[in-house]
Design a protein around this motif. Structure first.
Motif, mmCIF file in Angstrom:
data_model
loop_
_atom_site.group_PDB
_atom_site.id
_atom_site.type_symbol
_atom_site.label_atom_id
_atom_site.label_comp_id
_atom_site.label_asym_id
_atom_site.label_seq_id
_atom_site.Cartn_x
_atom_site.Cartn_y
_atom_site.Cartn_z
ATOM 1 N N TYR A 65 0.812 -1.223 0.000
ATOM 2 C CA TYR A 65 0.000 0.000 0.000
ATOM 3 C C TYR A 65 0.848 1.277 0.000
ATOM 4 C CZ TYR A 65 -4.012 -3.003 0.810
ATOM 5 O OH TYR A 65 -4.978 -3.972 0.680
ATOM 6 N N ARG A 66 2.002 1.234 -0.649
ATOM 7 C CA ARG A 66 2.899 2.406 -0.669
ATOM 8 C C ARG A 66 2.266 3.633 -1.318
ATOM 9 N NH1 ARG A 66 7.208 -0.464 -4.486
ATOM 10 N NH2 ARG A 66 6.031 -2.211 -3.712
ATOM 11 N N GLU A 67 1.247 3.449 -2.180
ATOM 12 C CA GLU A 67 0.598 4.569 -2.866
ATOM 13 C C GLU A 67 -0.521 5.223 -2.051
ATOM 14 O OE1 GLU A 67 1.833 1.333 -5.748
ATOM 15 O OE2 GLU A 67 0.434 1.410 -4.062
ATOM 16 N N VAL A 68 -0.843 4.660 -0.898
ATOM 17 C CA VAL A 68 -1.941 5.185 -0.076
ATOM 18 C C VAL A 68 -1.436 6.300 0.840
ATOM 19 C CG1 VAL A 68 -3.620 4.653 1.744
ATOM 20 C CG2 VAL A 68 -3.252 3.036 -0.127
ATOM 21 N N PRO A 69 -1.985 7.501 0.677
ATOM 22 C CA PRO A 69 -1.593 8.578 1.591
ATOM 23 C C PRO A 69 -2.335 8.446 2.925
ATOM 24 C CG PRO A 69 -3.178 9.394 -0.004
ATOM 25 C CD PRO A 69 -2.894 7.963 -0.375
ATOM 26 N N ASP A 70 -1.645 8.715 3.995
ATOM 27 C CA ASP A 70 -2.270 8.646 5.320
ATOM 28 C C ASP A 70 -3.405 9.640 5.473
ATOM 29 O OD1 ASP A 70 -0.667 6.566 6.205
ATOM 30 O OD2 ASP A 70 0.858 7.914 7.024
ATOM 31 N N SER A 71 -3.444 10.672 4.629
ATOM 32 C CA SER A 71 -4.476 11.700 4.723
ATOM 33 C C SER A 71 -5.797 11.300 4.066
ATOM 34 C CB SER A 71 -3.974 12.990 4.067
ATOM 35 O OG SER A 71 -3.708 12.760 2.689
ATOM 36 N N SER A 72 -5.835 10.168 3.367
ATOM 37 C CA SER A 72 -7.051 9.770 2.642
ATOM 38 C C SER A 72 -7.986 8.932 3.506
ATOM 39 C CB SER A 72 -6.693 8.967 1.397
ATOM 40 O OG SER A 72 -7.871 8.434 0.818
ATOM 41 N N PRO A 73 -9.179 9.467 3.824
ATOM 42 C CA PRO A 73 -10.128 8.666 4.601
ATOM 43 C C PRO A 73 -10.670 7.482 3.805
ATOM 44 C CG PRO A 73 -11.116 10.767 3.978
ATOM 45 C CD PRO A 73 -9.683 10.812 3.544
ATOM 46 N N VAL A 74 -10.647 7.566 2.495
ATOM 47 C CA VAL A 74 -11.142 6.472 1.655
ATOM 48 C C VAL A 74 -10.115 5.352 1.562
ATOM 49 C CG1 VAL A 74 -11.855 5.852 -0.695
ATOM 50 C CG2 VAL A 74 -12.585 8.025 0.285
ATOM 51 N N PHE A 75 -8.917 5.696 1.161
ATOM 52 C CA PHE A 75 -7.933 4.664 0.862
ATOM 53 C C PHE A 75 -7.234 4.106 2.089
ATOM 54 C CE2 PHE A 75 -8.120 6.928 -3.336
ATOM 55 C CZ PHE A 75 -8.920 5.958 -3.930
ATOM 56 N N THR A 76 -7.197 4.850 3.214
ATOM 57 C CA THR A 76 -6.660 4.251 4.431
ATOM 58 C C THR A 76 -7.586 3.147 4.928
ATOM 59 O OG1 THR A 76 -7.631 6.027 5.772
ATOM 60 C CG2 THR A 76 -5.298 6.254 5.163
ATOM 61 N N LYS A 77 -8.900 3.299 4.687
ATOM 62 C CA LYS A 77 -9.836 2.216 5.049
ATOM 63 C C LYS A 77 -9.572 0.983 4.189
ATOM 64 C CE LYS A 77 -13.619 5.092 6.702
ATOM 65 N NZ LYS A 77 -14.943 5.638 6.407
ATOM 66 N N ALA A 78 -9.268 1.192 2.919
ATOM 67 C CA ALA A 78 -8.945 0.065 2.041
ATOM 68 C C ALA A 78 -7.681 -0.632 2.533
ATOM 69 C CB ALA A 78 -8.771 0.549 0.604
ATOM 70 N N ARG A 79 -6.674 0.145 2.867
ATOM 71 C CA ARG A 79 -5.423 -0.414 3.380
ATOM 72 C C ARG A 79 -5.673 -1.190 4.668
ATOM 73 N NH1 ARG A 79 -1.719 4.066 5.228
ATOM 74 N NH2 ARG A 79 -3.214 3.999 6.941
ATOM 75 N N ASP A 80 -6.413 -0.570 5.587
ATOM 76 C CA ASP A 80 -6.676 -1.212 6.875
ATOM 77 C C ASP A 80 -7.514 -2.478 6.716
ATOM 78 O OD1 ASP A 80 -5.256 0.911 7.905
ATOM 79 O OD2 ASP A 80 -7.020 1.948 8.715
ATOM 80 N N GLY A 81 -8.361 -2.497 5.677
ATOM 81 C CA GLY A 81 -9.195 -3.669 5.413
ATOM 82 C C GLY A 81 -8.548 -4.695 4.498
ATOM 83 N N GLY A 82 -7.361 -4.374 3.990
ATOM 84 C CA GLY A 82 -6.642 -5.324 3.140
ATOM 85 C C GLY A 82 -7.274 -5.535 1.764
ATOM 86 N N ILE A 83 -7.974 -4.517 1.256
ATOM 87 C CA ILE A 83 -8.603 -4.658 -0.057
ATOM 88 C C ILE A 83 -7.878 -3.801 -1.097
ATOM 89 C CG2 ILE A 83 -10.826 -5.276 0.938
ATOM 90 C CD1 ILE A 83 -11.831 -2.463 0.183
ATOM 91 N N PHE A 84 -8.253 -4.007 -2.339
ATOM 92 C CA PHE A 84 -7.683 -3.285 -3.492
ATOM 93 C C PHE A 84 -6.203 -3.603 -3.698
ATOM 94 C CE2 PHE A 84 -10.853 0.415 -2.579
ATOM 95 C CZ PHE A 84 -11.917 -0.361 -3.025
ATOM 96 N N LYS A 85 -5.778 -4.833 -3.396
ATOM 97 C CA LYS A 85 -4.395 -5.241 -3.633
ATOM 98 C C LYS A 85 -4.248 -5.716 -5.070
ATOM 99 C CE LYS A 85 -3.124 -6.821 0.972
ATOM 100 N NZ LYS A 85 -2.742 -7.990 1.770
ATOM 101 N N LEU A 86 -3.385 -5.025 -5.822
ATOM 102 C CA LEU A 86 -3.136 -5.436 -7.198
ATOM 103 C C LEU A 86 -2.584 -6.860 -7.224
ATOM 104 C CD1 LEU A 86 -1.627 -2.137 -8.601
ATOM 105 C CD2 LEU A 86 -3.838 -3.160 -9.179
ATOM 106 N N GLY A 87 -3.007 -7.611 -8.230
ATOM 107 C CA GLY A 87 -2.585 -9.000 -8.356
ATOM 108 C C GLY A 87 -3.483 -9.969 -7.618
ATOM 109 N N SER A 88 -4.478 -9.455 -6.919
ATOM 110 C CA SER A 88 -5.404 -10.317 -6.181
ATOM 111 C C SER A 88 -6.733 -10.426 -6.918
ATOM 112 C CB SER A 88 -5.644 -9.750 -4.771
ATOM 113 O OG SER A 88 -6.440 -8.575 -4.832
ATOM 114 N N TRP A 89 -7.530 -11.394 -6.520
ATOM 115 C CA TRP A 89 -8.869 -11.576 -7.087
ATOM 116 C C TRP A 89 -9.688 -10.307 -6.944
ATOM 117 C CZ3 TRP A 89 -13.525 -11.380 -4.319
ATOM 118 C CH2 TRP A 89 -14.669 -11.798 -5.013
ATOM 119 N N GLY A 90 -9.524 -9.600 -5.842
ATOM 120 C CA GLY A 90 -10.324 -8.419 -5.552
ATOM 121 C C GLY A 90 -10.185 -7.302 -6.563
ATOM 122 N N THR A 91 -9.018 -7.166 -7.198
ATOM 123 C CA THR A 91 -8.829 -6.079 -8.161
ATOM 124 C C THR A 91 -9.028 -6.539 -9.605
ATOM 125 O OG1 THR A 91 -6.429 -6.400 -8.176
ATOM 126 C CG2 THR A 91 -7.326 -4.698 -6.682
#
Length: 190
Positions: A65-91
């Motif tokens: 999750y190196r591209e996720v800024p700590d200031s983003s309320p949207v994408f920090t939730k994705a990071r914390d939830g382990g979703i939107f990982k490239l190379g995974s079924w989810g993306t």
């Protein structure tokens, strides 16, 4: 439909729109109730039959999750939830809308499909002037694409019946604002 058009299918990835995806509880009920799955399949078929380019925009991040800024309320939730990982079924794009060889694949790390992506150079190289937009969420990626597309001098068309918000209210509110910048159409009339 003209050859200077592209149908962008945005964020229709398993993490968001598959019943077993992390966001399934948010988007799937409204998408099912409104027929978004069948409408999107029909729109993709119509675009392909007309010789229109089809492109897929997917949100995704490196496994760390190196591209996720700590200031983003949207994408920090994705990071914390382990979703939107490239190379995974989810993306991966939901199987109902599967890309075909030659379709554009645009990976983004923000809400906008233009920010830091290969979308603008692709559109320029292909002579695209008209964006036909679908996906989730109406108030997220679709709204960002319309507003930025408009400011980049593209004609924008939103396929209302191929979009959804997490709630009907989010979807309707977003569409009300987008009508100033884009034509609102549907899967059968673009």
């Amino acid at each position: 439909m003209a050859s200077d058009s592209i149908l962008l299918v945005m964020d229709m990835i398993n993490d968001l729109v598959h019943p077993d995806g992390a966001g399934g509880k948010s988007y799937v009920p409204l998408m099912t109730a409104r027929g978004v799955y069948a409408n999107t399949i029909r729109a993709i078929g119509r675009a392909r039959a007309a010789g229109m380019m089809v492109g897929y925009v997917r949100v995704g991040f490196s496994p760390d999750y190196r591209e996720v800024p700590d200031s983003s309320p949207v994408f920090t939730k994705a990071r914390d939830g382990g979703i939107f990982k490239l190379g995974s079924w989810g993306t991966e794009v939901h199987a109902d809308f599967a890309p075909q060889p030659g379709d554009a694949d645009i990976v983004k790390h923000r809400v906008s499909p233009f920010y830091g992506t290969a979308l603008a150079p692709l559109l320029s190289a292909r002579g695209i002037r008209r964006l036909v937009l679908s996906g989730v969420s109406t108030n997220g990626v679709v709204s960002a694409a319309v507003r930025e597309g408009h400011d980049r001098d593209f004609t924008c068309v939103v396929l209302e019946d191929c979009c959804a918000g997490a709630t009907r209210e989010e979807h309707e509110f977003a569409l009300a604002g987008l009508r100033r910048f884009a034509q609102v159409a549907n899967a059968d009339s673009f």
